[in-house]
Scaffold this active site. Structure first.
Site, PDB file in Angstrom:
ATOM      1  N   LYS A   1       2.733  -1.406   9.087  1.00  0.00           N
ATOM      2  CA  LYS A   1       4.018  -0.952   8.550  1.00  0.00           C
ATOM      3  C   LYS A   1       5.081  -1.038   9.641  1.00  0.00           C
ATOM      4  CE  LYS A   1       6.758   3.003   8.488  1.00  0.00           C
ATOM      5  NZ  LYS A   1       6.939   4.171   9.398  1.00  0.00           N
TER       6      LYS A   1
ATOM      7  N   HIS B   1      -7.770   9.591  -1.501  1.00  0.00           N
ATOM      8  CA  HIS B   1      -7.076   9.619  -0.212  1.00  0.00           C
ATOM      9  C   HIS B   1      -7.830  10.388   0.874  1.00  0.00           C
ATOM     10  CE1 HIS B   1      -2.687   9.415   1.460  1.00  0.00           C
ATOM     11  NE2 HIS B   1      -3.573   9.149   2.404  1.00  0.00           N
TER      12      HIS B   1
ATOM     13  N   ASP C   1       0.841  -1.196   0.000  1.00  0.00           N
ATOM     14  CA  ASP C   1       0.000   0.000   0.000  1.00  0.00           C
ATOM     15  C   ASP C   1       0.878   1.248   0.000  1.00  0.00           C
ATOM     16  OD1 ASP C   1      -2.916   1.192   0.857  1.00  0.00           O
ATOM     17  OD2 ASP C   1      -1.275   2.258   1.859  1.00  0.00           O
TER      18      ASP C   1
ATOM     19  N   ASN D   1       4.815 -10.114  11.938  1.00  0.00           N
ATOM     20  CA  ASN D   1       3.460  -9.586  11.722  1.00  0.00           C
ATOM     21  C   ASN D   1       2.621 -10.473  10.817  1.00  0.00           C
ATOM     22  OD1 ASN D   1       3.839  -7.352  13.357  1.00  0.00           O
ATOM     23  ND2 ASN D   1       4.187  -5.917  11.681  1.00  0.00           N
TER      24      ASN D   1
ATOM     25  N   LEU E   1      -2.469  -1.368  14.698  1.00  0.00           N
ATOM     26  CA  LEU E   1      -1.847  -1.616  15.997  1.00  0.00           C
ATOM     27  C   LEU E   1      -1.842  -0.344  16.841  1.00  0.00           C
ATOM     28  CD1 LEU E   1       1.160  -3.804  14.754  1.00  0.00           C
ATOM     29  CD2 LEU E   1      -1.071  -4.575  15.614  1.00  0.00           C
TER      30      LEU E   1
ATOM     31  N   TYR F   1       2.641   9.981  -0.161  1.00  0.00           N
ATOM     32  CA  TYR F   1       3.776   9.418   0.570  1.00  0.00           C
ATOM     33  C   TYR F   1       5.092   9.705  -0.136  1.00  0.00           C
ATOM     34  CZ  TYR F   1       0.115   6.500   2.772  1.00  0.00           C
ATOM     35  OH  TYR F   1      -1.009   6.039   3.408  1.00  0.00           O
TER      36      TYR F   1
ATOM     37  N   ILE G   1      -2.932  -3.470   6.867  1.00  0.00           N
ATOM     38  CA  ILE G   1      -1.672  -3.039   6.231  1.00  0.00           C
ATOM     39  C   ILE G   1      -0.692  -2.469   7.264  1.00  0.00           C
ATOM     40  CG2 ILE G   1      -2.500  -2.677   3.872  1.00  0.00           C
ATOM     41  CD1 ILE G   1      -3.003   0.284   4.655  1.00  0.00           C
TER      42      ILE G   1
ATOM     43  N   LYS H   1      -3.006   5.883  -3.858  1.00  0.00           N
ATOM     44  CA  LYS H   1      -4.081   6.831  -3.555  1.00  0.00           C
ATOM     45  C   LYS H   1      -3.824   8.174  -4.235  1.00  0.00           C
ATOM     46  CE  LYS H   1      -3.840   4.806   1.045  1.00  0.00           C
ATOM     47  NZ  LYS H   1      -2.410   4.458   0.960  1.00  0.00           N
TER      48      LYS H   1
END
Length: 293
Positions: free
Chosen positions: A239, A118, A55, A249, A197, A60, A237, A85
């Site tokens: 990271k 986005h 992703d 993970n 998380l 980004y 997703i 996005k």
């Protein structure tokens, strides 16, 4: 002991979207990975560990690194799912179509598996029309939304010829998006979780319910939460730049939480969010940002 990458690839789950495409349920997020060189390195590690979904986003500023990792991996293109996005500065009929072409140039992946809007401001309705055209002409396979939680979500859902296949939002045991899930259920749209998380929140990872389940299954707290996501039917997703955590993970396909375990986690819902900026504040601040090509 962690499972081998080839076993991870074989065991991991996929979801069939409302458009018939199948998406790897477990992905790798690249938010805040700076620069194409670092992004290529980290994504290459993820792919070697069995990840088959990456992703990214124009905002980004690391799409080229993602594309380079996919191309150099030796994995057939059709076996790697790439999500990106569009930023609001790229919204609008004609404008969005050109932005998609530029995105394809940056990624170099031939097509985009999943393209999302986005943010929920700007000419998102005009953008959606161009995204639908991009699906029809083969530049994009699936389309969806990110961060649409206001009544603007219903505006898109009601007008869309191709209904959003994915809605990417903050989602974790403290904020499992139950009401949002009800709103999108009639359209077959599925939740994709960012901050799964809790942005690494020690309170969530150290919650007694999660810790007890981690001890029960001999897994990490992060693995318990990510397994919960899988069984909830979410796409997830996470990271990390830590290779050990990256491997850990995704190693969640060799056990299953019981119905009772899932109920315990459901009872953790507290309404706590980690991203608390209002829509008005987002629009005022984020609308000034224009990502470079």
């Amino acid at each position: 002991m962690m499972n081998a990458p080839e076993q991870i690839v074989e065991e991991q789950t996929r979801l069939t979207l409302n458009d018939g495409n199948t998406i790897p349920q477990f992905g790798f997020g690249t938010y805040m990975i700076e620069g194409d060189v670092e992004t290529e390195k980290v994504c290459s590690e993820a792919l070697s560990l069995g990840y088959r979904h990456i992703d990214t986003a124009h905002a980004y500023q690391n799409e080229r690194g993602v594309g380079e990792a996919v191309r150099k991996s030796g994995i057939p293109r059709e076996d790697v799912w790439v999500t990106s996005k569009l930023w609001p500065s790229e919204y609008g009929e004609g404008v969005t179509s050109e932005a998609i072409d530029k995105m394809l140039d940056r990624l170099g992946t031939g097509y985009i598996d999943l393209l999302l809007l986005h943010q929920q401001f700007g000419d998102y309705m005009g953008a959606w029309k161009d995204m639908e055209r991009a699906v029809k002409d083969g530049r994009v396979r699936s389309i969806g939304l990110s961060n649409f939680e206001s009544d603007r979500l219903e505006q898109v859902l009601g007008a869309a010829e191709i209904k959003p296949s994915v809605l990417q939002v903050e989602c974790h045991p403290y904020y499992p998006q139950r009401e949002l899930r009800k709103r999108i259920a009639p359209y077959g749209t599925v939740i994709e979780c960012w901050y799964p998380l809790g942005h690494g929140d020690k309170g969530l990872l150290g919650d007694p319910t999660i810790v007890a389940l981690a001890e029960k299954y001999g897994k990490s707290p992060a693995q318990i939460i990510l397994r919960w996501d899988i069984q909830e039917g979410n796409i997830v997703i996470p990271k990390t730049l830590n290779t050990e955590h990256m491997a850990q993970n995704i190693d969640v396909f060799d056990f299953e939480l019981t119905e009772g375990d899932m109920e315990c986690i459901a009872n953790m819902h507290s309404g706590t969010r980690y991203f608390t900026v209002t829509l008005e504040q987002q629009e005022n601040s984020l609308s000034r940002f224009v990502p470079a090509d």
